[in-house]
Design a protein around this motif. Sequence first.
Motif, mmCIF file in Angstrom:
data_model
loop_
_atom_site.group_PDB
_atom_site.id
_atom_site.type_symbol
_atom_site.label_atom_id
_atom_site.label_comp_id
_atom_site.label_asym_id
_atom_site.label_seq_id
_atom_site.Cartn_x
_atom_site.Cartn_y
_atom_site.Cartn_z
ATOM 1 N N THR A 121 104.568 -14.846 55.980
ATOM 2 C CA THR A 121 104.940 -14.841 54.563
ATOM 3 C C THR A 121 106.229 -15.611 54.301
ATOM 4 O OG1 THR A 121 105.982 -12.670 54.844
ATOM 5 C CG2 THR A 121 103.735 -12.708 53.999
ATOM 6 N N GLY A 122 107.043 -15.812 55.328
ATOM 7 C CA GLY A 122 108.235 -16.640 55.171
ATOM 8 C C GLY A 122 107.877 -18.111 55.004
ATOM 9 N N ARG A 123 106.787 -18.499 55.600
ATOM 10 C CA ARG A 123 106.338 -19.892 55.525
ATOM 11 C C ARG A 123 105.426 -20.127 54.318
ATOM 12 N NH1 ARG A 123 103.231 -22.945 60.466
ATOM 13 N NH2 ARG A 123 103.333 -25.033 59.582
ATOM 14 N N TYR A 124 104.549 -19.161 54.056
ATOM 15 C CA TYR A 124 103.608 -19.268 52.940
ATOM 16 C C TYR A 124 103.756 -18.045 52.045
ATOM 17 C CZ TYR A 124 101.297 -22.218 56.439
ATOM 18 O OH TYR A 124 101.018 -23.147 57.396
ATOM 19 N N GLY A 125 104.025 -18.256 50.806
ATOM 20 C CA GLY A 125 104.050 -17.137 49.853
ATOM 21 C C GLY A 125 102.726 -17.053 49.128
ATOM 22 N N THR A 126 102.375 -18.151 48.487
ATOM 23 C CA THR A 126 101.122 -18.267 47.760
ATOM 24 C C THR A 126 100.406 -19.521 48.238
ATOM 25 O OG1 THR A 126 102.130 -17.234 45.822
ATOM 26 C CG2 THR A 126 100.089 -18.412 45.463
ATOM 27 N N VAL A 127 99.114 -19.419 48.431
ATOM 28 C CA VAL A 127 98.302 -20.564 48.839
ATOM 29 C C VAL A 127 97.144 -20.722 47.851
ATOM 30 C CG1 VAL A 127 98.867 -20.400 51.296
ATOM 31 C CG2 VAL A 127 96.916 -19.121 50.403
ATOM 32 N N THR A 128 96.525 -21.875 47.876
ATOM 33 C CA THR A 128 95.331 -22.117 47.068
ATOM 34 C C THR A 128 94.124 -22.018 47.980
ATOM 35 O OG1 THR A 128 96.550 -23.612 45.623
ATOM 36 C CG2 THR A 128 94.157 -23.754 45.552
ATOM 37 N N VAL A 129 93.147 -21.223 47.574
ATOM 38 C CA VAL A 129 91.920 -21.057 48.345
ATOM 39 C C VAL A 129 90.793 -21.743 47.576
ATOM 40 C CG1 VAL A 129 90.269 -19.404 49.303
ATOM 41 C CG2 VAL A 129 92.706 -18.861 49.295
ATOM 42 N N VAL A 130 90.094 -22.651 48.261
ATOM 43 C CA VAL A 130 88.936 -23.324 47.670
ATOM 44 C C VAL A 130 87.700 -22.762 48.358
ATOM 45 C CG1 VAL A 130 87.794 -25.518 47.211
ATOM 46 C CG2 VAL A 130 90.293 -25.393 47.249
ATOM 47 N N LEU A 131 86.827 -22.167 47.570
ATOM 48 C CA LEU A 131 85.638 -21.506 48.088
ATOM 49 C C LEU A 131 84.418 -22.385 47.836
ATOM 50 C CD1 LEU A 131 85.220 -18.700 49.390
ATOM 51 C CD2 LEU A 131 84.658 -17.840 47.139
ATOM 52 N N ASP A 132 83.755 -22.798 48.888
ATOM 53 C CA ASP A 132 82.538 -23.608 48.823
ATOM 54 C C ASP A 132 82.730 -24.931 48.084
ATOM 55 O OD1 ASP A 132 81.109 -21.628 50.231
ATOM 56 O OD2 ASP A 132 80.765 -20.511 48.376
ATOM 57 N N GLY A 133 83.943 -25.455 48.111
ATOM 58 C CA GLY A 133 84.220 -26.748 47.525
ATOM 59 C C GLY A 133 84.248 -26.793 46.010
ATOM 60 N N LYS A 134 84.107 -25.638 45.348
ATOM 61 C CA LYS A 134 84.071 -25.678 43.889
ATOM 62 C C LYS A 134 84.958 -24.645 43.212
ATOM 63 C CE LYS A 134 79.828 -23.049 44.045
ATOM 64 N NZ LYS A 134 78.431 -23.005 43.904
ATOM 65 N N ASP A 135 84.989 -23.439 43.693
ATOM 66 C CA ASP A 135 85.808 -22.392 43.077
ATOM 67 C C ASP A 135 87.155 -22.342 43.787
ATOM 68 O OD1 ASP A 135 83.680 -21.622 41.415
ATOM 69 O OD2 ASP A 135 82.861 -20.340 42.984
ATOM 70 N N SER A 136 88.229 -22.291 43.018
ATOM 71 C CA SER A 136 89.550 -22.178 43.643
ATOM 72 C C SER A 136 90.367 -21.115 42.934
ATOM 73 C CB SER A 136 90.275 -23.522 43.632
ATOM 74 O OG SER A 136 90.566 -23.909 42.316
ATOM 75 N N PHE A 137 91.259 -20.508 43.681
ATOM 76 C CA PHE A 137 92.161 -19.501 43.127
ATOM 77 C C PHE A 137 93.426 -19.444 43.962
ATOM 78 C CE2 PHE A 137 89.245 -17.400 46.042
ATOM 79 C CZ PHE A 137 90.063 -16.582 46.809
ATOM 80 N N GLU A 138 94.478 -18.945 43.340
ATOM 81 C CA GLU A 138 95.753 -18.754 44.033
ATOM 82 C C GLU A 138 95.712 -17.397 44.724
ATOM 83 O OE1 GLU A 138 98.295 -21.101 44.136
ATOM 84 O OE2 GLU A 138 96.742 -22.316 43.172
ATOM 85 N N ALA A 139 96.167 -17.347 45.962
ATOM 86 C CA ALA A 139 96.144 -16.104 46.739
ATOM 87 C C ALA A 139 97.508 -15.856 47.368
ATOM 88 C CB ALA A 139 95.077 -16.177 47.820
ATOM 89 N N GLU A 140 97.926 -14.623 47.318
ATOM 90 C CA GLU A 140 99.143 -14.211 48.005
ATOM 91 C C GLU A 140 98.813 -14.015 49.485
ATOM 92 O OE1 GLU A 140 102.271 -13.719 46.744
ATOM 93 O OE2 GLU A 140 101.569 -14.388 44.781
ATOM 94 N N VAL A 141 99.739 -14.368 50.335
ATOM 95 C CA VAL A 141 99.547 -14.226 51.781
ATOM 96 C C VAL A 141 100.060 -12.861 52.218
ATOM 97 C CG1 VAL A 141 100.145 -15.164 54.055
ATOM 98 C CG2 VAL A 141 99.731 -16.714 52.126
ATOM 99 N N ASN A 142 99.225 -12.137 52.956
ATOM 100 C CA ASN A 142 99.616 -10.850 53.528
ATOM 101 C C ASN A 142 100.432 -11.090 54.792
ATOM 102 O OD1 ASN A 142 98.291 -8.749 51.901
ATOM 103 N ND2 ASN A 142 96.430 -9.810 52.520
ATOM 104 N N ASP A 143 101.396 -10.239 55.033
ATOM 105 C CA ASP A 143 102.216 -10.332 56.241
ATOM 106 C C ASP A 143 101.350 -10.063 57.465
ATOM 107 O OD1 ASP A 143 104.116 -10.276 58.231
ATOM 108 O OD2 ASP A 143 105.387 -8.779 57.265
ATOM 109 N N ILE A 144 101.322 -10.993 58.387
ATOM 110 C CA ILE A 144 100.485 -10.880 59.579
ATOM 111 C C ILE A 144 100.877 -9.674 60.441
ATOM 112 C CG2 ILE A 144 101.840 -12.345 61.135
ATOM 113 C CD1 ILE A 144 99.097 -13.586 61.952
ATOM 114 N N GLN A 145 102.125 -9.252 60.403
ATOM 115 C CA GLN A 145 102.587 -8.119 61.205
ATOM 116 C C GLN A 145 102.132 -6.779 60.622
ATOM 117 O OE1 GLN A 145 103.997 -8.717 64.126
ATOM 118 N NE2 GLN A 145 103.935 -10.901 63.676
ATOM 119 N N GLN A 146 101.851 -6.736 59.348
ATOM 120 C CA GLN A 146 101.498 -5.465 58.706
ATOM 121 C C GLN A 146 100.044 -5.391 58.263
ATOM 122 O OE1 GLN A 146 104.207 -5.018 55.435
ATOM 123 N NE2 GLN A 146 105.749 -4.079 56.730
#
Length: 117
Positions: free
Chosen positions: A47-72
């Motif tokens: 989460t220090g490196r990525y706060g919010t990322v863009t997820v593209v689903l099947d090349g057409k739908d996209s949304f902003e997603a918060e990144v969960n802490d990998i440790q938790q």
Amino acid sequence: MKIRMRSLAFTVLAVACVCVSFIACESARTTASGMETVAYLQISGDTGRYGTVTVVLDGKDSFEAEVNDIQQRAVKNEYSYKIAVGAHDIEVLSGGNVILKKKIFASANQVKIVEVP
């Protein structure tokens, strides 16, 4: 006259049987409810490196997603996003750059966790 009465009685009996069969069919109908047929996607990483990322689903739908802490992620998963059940091609972008491309399969009510590098 007797034949006419028998014919009338037969007709009334036939109509009554048809009506009863329709009523019986209606009473046997049931409603299925319960769990939704959706899956959930979580993006996990630093989460220090990525706060919010863009997820593209099947090349057409996209949304902003918060990144969960990998440790938790096993303890506390704050951000989950509904997706359709089935196979998906996903791309995760940060700052306009593709950081992950992956093919996933999500089952009903499953939380699919995708770790970004």
